[in-house]
Every structure is written in C-alpha cells, then in structure tokens.
Motif scaffolding. Structure first.
Motif: not given
Length: 141
Positions: A30-52
């Motif tokens: 009766v219900h619709f289930y969204r199919p699983q799609t491929q999830t890729l690892d993130r490859k950020p170009k820069y850090k989102r926070k400059s200081v840890d």
C-alpha cells in the motif's frame, strides 16, 4: 457491435506491445518506499571551520571565586568554597578544574544556575584540606 470489436482489438494490441508495459510495475504494498540510491563520500574543497575546537582550559572553566557573606559563612562552617563557573560545564569538569588549579581534593560539587544566568558551584573540600587556608591562598579572604 462493430465498435466494441474494434475497441477490443486495439486493447489487445496495446497489451501485447512493449510500449504499453514500459515503465510500469506491479505494486504489492500500500505504501511507497523510496528506493536506495548510491551515496558518495564527500570531497570538500576547503574546511568549513578554519580553526579546530580547543579543549577548555581550567582557567576558562572557573571564572572567579564568590566573596559574599553567605559564601564566607560556608567557608567557615561547612568547609565549602563557592565559585562562579562556565554555564556549560558539568560537575565532573568543575571538580577536575578545581583539583588542577588549587591542588585540593573535593568531596562533592553542587551547582545551581542563578536568575542572572550564572552558574554557582559549591565545592565541598575533603577532610584533609581546610577551606580557610585554601581561601587565603586563592585570595578570597
């Protein structure tokens, strides 16, 4: 009857052809289930926070000792020191900071948040230490 036969012939032709069945499937639930799609690892170009994030030092946890009349009475009567501390720190962190800053052992720590938004820590010292001596050393008295 000729019109009915013609319609039946067209319907038969559509069910046989691949065009009519393309992209359809039989739904059994009766219900619709969204199919699983491929999830890729993130490859950020820069850090989102400059200081840890840095670990909080003991000096940032304890702001200052309280020197009111009621805190002086606690020092004399119940071997307890009163400090204003960082509002986000818990009792274990406060106990550790007091031990490292003043080289004293604590029996327990009670905390409360004042209506002004400050956090008070009541630090009960162990029997080995005298709150008056520690208060003199800290500079409360």
């Amino acid at each position: 009857m000729a019109g009915g036969a013609k319609a039946a012939a067209v319907a038969k032709k559509l069910t046989k052809s691949k065009q009519g069945r393309k992209g359809t499937r039989k739904h059994t639930k009766v219900h619709f289930y969204r199919p699983q799609t491929q999830t890729l690892d993130r490859k950020p170009k820069y850090k989102r926070k400059s200081v840890d994030k840095q670990e909080p030092s003991d000096y940032s946890i304890i702001k200052y000792p309280l020197t009111t009349e009621s805190s002086m009475k606690l020092i004399e009567d119940s071997n307890t020191l009163v400090f204003i501390v960082d509002i986000k720190k818990n009792k274990r962190q406060i106990k550790k900071a007091v031990k490292e800053l003043y080289q004293i052992d604590c029996d327990k720590v009670n905390t409360l948040i004042t209506p002004k938004g400050l956090k008070k820590a009541y630090v009960r010292l162990s029997k080995d230490f005298d709150a008056l001596d520690v208060a003199n050393r800290v500079g409360v008295i």
